[in-house]
Design a protein around this motif. Sequence first.
Motif, short mmCIF file in Angstrom:
data_model
loop_
_atom_site.label_atom_id
_atom_site.label_comp_id
_atom_site.label_asym_id
_atom_site.label_seq_id
_atom_site.Cartn_x
_atom_site.Cartn_y
_atom_site.Cartn_z
N ASP A 168 0.86 -1.17 0.00
CA ASP A 168 0.00 0.00 0.00
C ASP A 168 0.90 1.23 0.00
N LEU A 169 0.73 2.09 -0.99
CA LEU A 169 1.63 3.24 -1.13
C LEU A 169 1.52 4.21 0.05
N ARG A 170 0.37 4.22 0.73
CA ARG A 170 0.25 5.08 1.91
C ARG A 170 1.17 4.60 3.03
N ALA A 171 1.32 3.29 3.13
CA ALA A 171 2.24 2.74 4.12
C ALA A 171 3.69 3.00 3.71
N VAL A 172 3.97 2.96 2.41
CA VAL A 172 5.31 3.30 1.93
C VAL A 172 5.65 4.73 2.32
N LEU A 173 4.71 5.64 2.14
CA LEU A 173 4.93 7.04 2.52
C LEU A 173 5.27 7.16 4.00
N GLU A 174 4.54 6.47 4.84
CA GLU A 174 4.79 6.58 6.28
C GLU A 174 6.16 6.01 6.65
N CYS A 175 6.54 4.92 6.01
CA CYS A 175 7.88 4.36 6.27
C CYS A 175 8.98 5.32 5.83
N VAL A 176 8.81 5.92 4.66
CA VAL A 176 9.80 6.87 4.16
C VAL A 176 9.88 8.07 5.09
N ALA A 217 12.87 5.18 7.14
CA ALA A 217 13.27 3.82 6.80
C ALA A 217 14.11 3.75 5.53
N GLY A 218 13.89 4.68 4.62
CA GLY A 218 14.65 4.66 3.38
C GLY A 218 14.03 5.56 2.32
N LEU A 219 14.52 5.42 1.09
CA LEU A 219 14.00 6.21 -0.02
C LEU A 219 12.79 5.51 -0.62
N GLY A 220 11.99 6.27 -1.35
CA GLY A 220 10.84 5.69 -2.02
C GLY A 220 10.44 6.52 -3.23
N VAL A 221 9.74 5.88 -4.16
CA VAL A 221 9.15 6.59 -5.30
C VAL A 221 7.64 6.54 -5.12
N LEU A 222 7.01 7.72 -5.10
CA LEU A 222 5.58 7.82 -4.80
C LEU A 222 4.88 8.74 -5.78
#
Length: 298
Positions: free
Chosen positions: A225-233, A237-242
Amino acid sequence: MDLALLRTFVTVHRAGSFTRAAALLGLSQPAVTSQIRTLERQLGRPLFLRRARGVTPTTMGDELAYKVAPHLDALLAITEGRLAGNAVGRTLHLAGPPEFTALRVMPALTPLIRQGLTVRAAFGSGEELAEGLAAGHHDLAVTTSRPRGRLLTATPLCDEEHVLVAAPRWAARLGGPAVLQAKGAQALEGLPIVGVHESLPLLRRYWAEVFDTEPVVSAVAVVPDLRAVLECVAAGAGLGVLPRYLCADALAVGRVVALLNPPVPPLRTYSLVVRTGALGLPHVARAHERLLRAAADW
């Protein structure tokens, strides 16, 4: 030729299975099999190849579906349109990716919901959404995958810009966009990545279009879930593409930072997909139109 046989045939063609078609039609599986055999005898040609899991249409089957399905859909639209009159009191079976559906699609449909439209939403991948739509499980799907064939009709909805983001401390460590622009992808090697899937589809697309290379990275966290990716970033936690729409608020308040602003950012196009002829149904047509109007501001 019996319209009931053609309706059964089109349902089997879309569902890819006698069993699934029987469930959609409210018939027994032997009854569906018998109807298809009757139609094949009338035409003198096989319409499906039986497989271990479902059926595959023959060339004749695909040709017949292409010719018949739009007309059957139109007849259904006329019948249901007379019964329904408008979208009030009807149920729209909607499908799409969870984040875009939650943050874009459902708010846009809320005015219709207040007017009496009932919505039932489902989530899934592009392939799953197309299969569910063709099988009659959904009325309308929002997807980034363009459907193949003529049984489904796609209308471009909007473009989604992708952004390479990180928490402020990671951005400071990298030295800012100018440094990253000069060093390219090498500056990011070995840094932790957060992704939505093990294959890192958004990140790979970004690397290919911005850096013209394959990423040499692996994810420290994968959450579907990209919303969870955003919260981790944002938590470091690390880099991400959103997608920019999803992280715009976090960018505005500094929870995350855009590491790079390429002159031509990677884009992904969303489309509205329906079964051919389904826009003759008032509740589907109104939802389709509403989303197209709302997307002008996305």
